[in-house]
Write an enzyme that holds these catalytic residues in place. Structure first.
Site, PDB file in Angstrom:
ATOM      1  N   ARG A 249      86.675  68.222  -7.831  1.00 22.48           N
ATOM      2  CA  ARG A 249      85.497  67.383  -7.103  1.00 22.48           C
ATOM      3  C   ARG A 249      84.452  66.932  -8.252  1.00 22.48           C
ATOM      4  O   ARG A 249      83.895  67.749  -9.016  1.00 22.48           O
ATOM      5  CB  ARG A 249      84.610  68.691  -6.157  1.00 22.48           C
ATOM      6  CG  ARG A 249      85.314  69.069  -5.134  1.00 22.48           C
ATOM      7  CD  ARG A 249      84.459  70.241  -4.346  1.00 22.48           C
ATOM      8  NE  ARG A 249      84.071  70.974  -5.145  1.00 22.48           N
ATOM      9  CZ  ARG A 249      83.912  72.252  -4.971  1.00 22.48           C
ATOM     10  NH1 ARG A 249      84.194  72.657  -3.999  1.00 22.48           N
ATOM     11  NH2 ARG A 249      83.579  73.193  -5.830  1.00 22.48           N
TER      12      ARG A 249
ATOM     13  N   PHE B  26      57.482  81.087  -2.006  1.00 22.16           N
ATOM     14  CA  PHE B  26      58.668  80.551  -1.336  1.00 22.16           C
ATOM     15  C   PHE B  26      59.288  79.353  -2.063  1.00 22.16           C
ATOM     16  O   PHE B  26      60.493  78.990  -2.270  1.00 22.16           O
ATOM     17  CB  PHE B  26      58.611  80.281   0.114  1.00 22.16           C
ATOM     18  CG  PHE B  26      59.792  79.739   0.693  1.00 22.16           C
ATOM     19  CD1 PHE B  26      60.781  80.809   1.260  1.00 22.16           C
ATOM     20  CD2 PHE B  26      59.787  78.233   1.166  1.00 22.16           C
ATOM     21  CE1 PHE B  26      62.141  80.342   1.979  1.00 22.16           C
ATOM     22  CE2 PHE B  26      60.922  78.063   2.137  1.00 22.16           C
ATOM     23  CZ  PHE B  26      62.050  78.849   2.025  1.00 22.16           C
TER      24      PHE B  26
ATOM     25  N   TYR C 263      73.354  60.685  -2.382  1.00 20.16           N
ATOM     26  CA  TYR C 263      74.069  61.818  -1.844  1.00 20.16           C
ATOM     27  C   TYR C 263      73.018  63.122  -1.827  1.00 20.16           C
ATOM     28  O   TYR C 263      73.023  63.736  -0.900  1.00 20.16           O
ATOM     29  CB  TYR C 263      75.160  61.910  -2.776  1.00 20.16           C
ATOM     30  CG  TYR C 263      76.023  63.493  -2.503  1.00 20.16           C
ATOM     31  CD1 TYR C 263      76.609  63.467  -1.156  1.00 20.16           C
ATOM     32  CD2 TYR C 263      75.730  64.519  -3.324  1.00 20.16           C
ATOM     33  CE1 TYR C 263      77.249  64.750  -0.993  1.00 20.16           C
ATOM     34  CE2 TYR C 263      76.409  65.632  -2.965  1.00 20.16           C
ATOM     35  CZ  TYR C 263      77.150  65.683  -1.918  1.00 20.16           C
ATOM     36  OH  TYR C 263      77.735  67.026  -1.600  1.00 20.16           O
TER      37      TYR C 263
ATOM     38  N   ARG D  77      75.383  72.585 -13.532  1.00 13.97           N
ATOM     39  CA  ARG D  77      75.732  73.953 -13.919  1.00 13.97           C
ATOM     40  C   ARG D  77      77.169  74.138 -13.341  1.00 13.97           C
ATOM     41  O   ARG D  77      78.079  74.678 -14.039  1.00 13.97           O
ATOM     42  CB  ARG D  77      74.844  74.863 -13.221  1.00 13.97           C
ATOM     43  CG  ARG D  77      75.051  76.339 -13.573  1.00 13.97           C
ATOM     44  CD  ARG D  77      74.756  77.193 -12.433  1.00 13.97           C
ATOM     45  NE  ARG D  77      75.188  76.929 -11.357  1.00 13.97           N
ATOM     46  CZ  ARG D  77      74.692  77.427 -10.190  1.00 13.97           C
ATOM     47  NH1 ARG D  77      73.272  78.177 -10.113  1.00 13.97           N
ATOM     48  NH2 ARG D  77      75.332  76.995  -8.892  1.00 13.97           N
TER      49      ARG D  77
HETATM   50 MG    MG Z   1      78.587  70.289   2.009  1.00 12.63          MG
END
Ligand code: MG
Length: 288
Positions: free
Chosen positions: A188, A248, A131, A178
């Site tokens: 969720r 970055f 995922y 977190r």
């Molecule tokens: Mg999404």
């Protein structure tokens, strides 16, 4: 990464790469807005996700059917502007963005279909990694393609897929750990059952005062899992030779490490969202 911190680090990038990176981000943000929108019926959502890499070549396309709750709906309503800018990019940049969008769109479609059939669950650590690969690992891989294409970085950077994906995985896993309290409220669950089931029968039990020690041990295991990506992420950073590209990439990684240090065995994070203060983020940025 939040939009605000993304905007801050993107200013750092050299001009030849800034526009492709911004468009890459906005296109993936558009894709993610469709993925997150629970008002779009699954039979409509799946083709939207799977074909998004072709949609970005359709001049004038925009999407007006976002749910009323979607904060990024204006992005999709004016997506024709993004497409015009995308089509003005060098062909090679377009191809790299489309390749990544295609893989991410099909991964999101696969998860959306599974969620529509059985509810969204992440059972094993392998599923958790898969995922996170689709929603974040691919971002690191796509960025590497853009960096090498611009010649700001060597081709070794885009060829190091395994190192690149650690960047996104570490950020995504840090956010997932977190955001536990917030995600539990909305039911969720992104923490893999393979990990949390060692400590409780139902993940919501971790919020009970009598389960505090189990909760802390569970956080430790989740943080250790995220830290497995730190070595790959540092190895990736060591390949970079352009200072602006390094900043970055490095700033979000340092912030993720700081967040992991803050939430490690921190009982407060079980019931509320713990975040690093903005002043501390600023200090990280100014030291690089
Ligand atoms: Mg999404």
């Amino acid at each position: 990464m939040t939009s605000r911190s993304f905007c801050a680090v993107i200013q750092e990038l050299n001009s030849e790469i800034r526009k492709p990176v911004i468009l890459f981000y906005l296109i993936l943000r558009g894709l993610d807005t469709i993925e997150d929108d629970m008002t779009i019926p699954i039979e409509k959502k799946v083709p939207l996700l799977v074909n998004f890499h072709q949609t970005i070549f359709e001049k004038g396309w925009k999407f007006l059917e976002s749910g009323p709750e979607e904060k990024d709906a204006p992005l999709l309503r004016q997506f024709d502007i993004i497409i015009d800018e995308f089509l003005s990019l060098d062909r090679k940049f377009q191809e790299h963005i489309a390749t990544t969008t295609k893989e991410m769109g099909s991964g999101m479609a696969m998860h959306a279909k599974a969620a529509a059939e059985n509810g969204f669950t992440i059972e094993t650590k392998a599923e958790y990694n898969r995922y996170c690969y689709y929603v974040a690992g691919l971002v690191g891989i796509g960025l590497s393609l853009l960096f090498s294409e611009s010649h700001l970085e060597d081709h070794i950077v885009s060829k190091s897929r395994n190192l690149s994906l650690n960047m996104g995985l570490m950020l995504q896993k840090t956010n997932i750990i977190r955001d536990l309290a917030e995600d539990l409220t909305e039911n969720r669950i992104f923490w893999p059952k393979e990990i949390w089931s060692k400590y409780c029968k139902d993940i919501h039990e971790l919020q009970l005062p009598e389960k505090r020690e189990d909760a802390l041990n569970c956080i430790s295991e989740m943080v250790a899992d995220a830290l497995e990506h730190a070595k790959g992420s540092l190895a990736y950073l060591s390949l970079l030779r352009t200072q602006s590209v390094f900043n970055f990439c490095a700033i979000p990684q340092v912030m993720a490490l700081k967040t992991l240090a803050l939430i490690y065995r921190n009982p407060n994070m079980i019931t509320k969202n713990v975040k690093i203060r903005r002043g501390q983020s600023a200090r990280v940025c100014s030291r690089l």
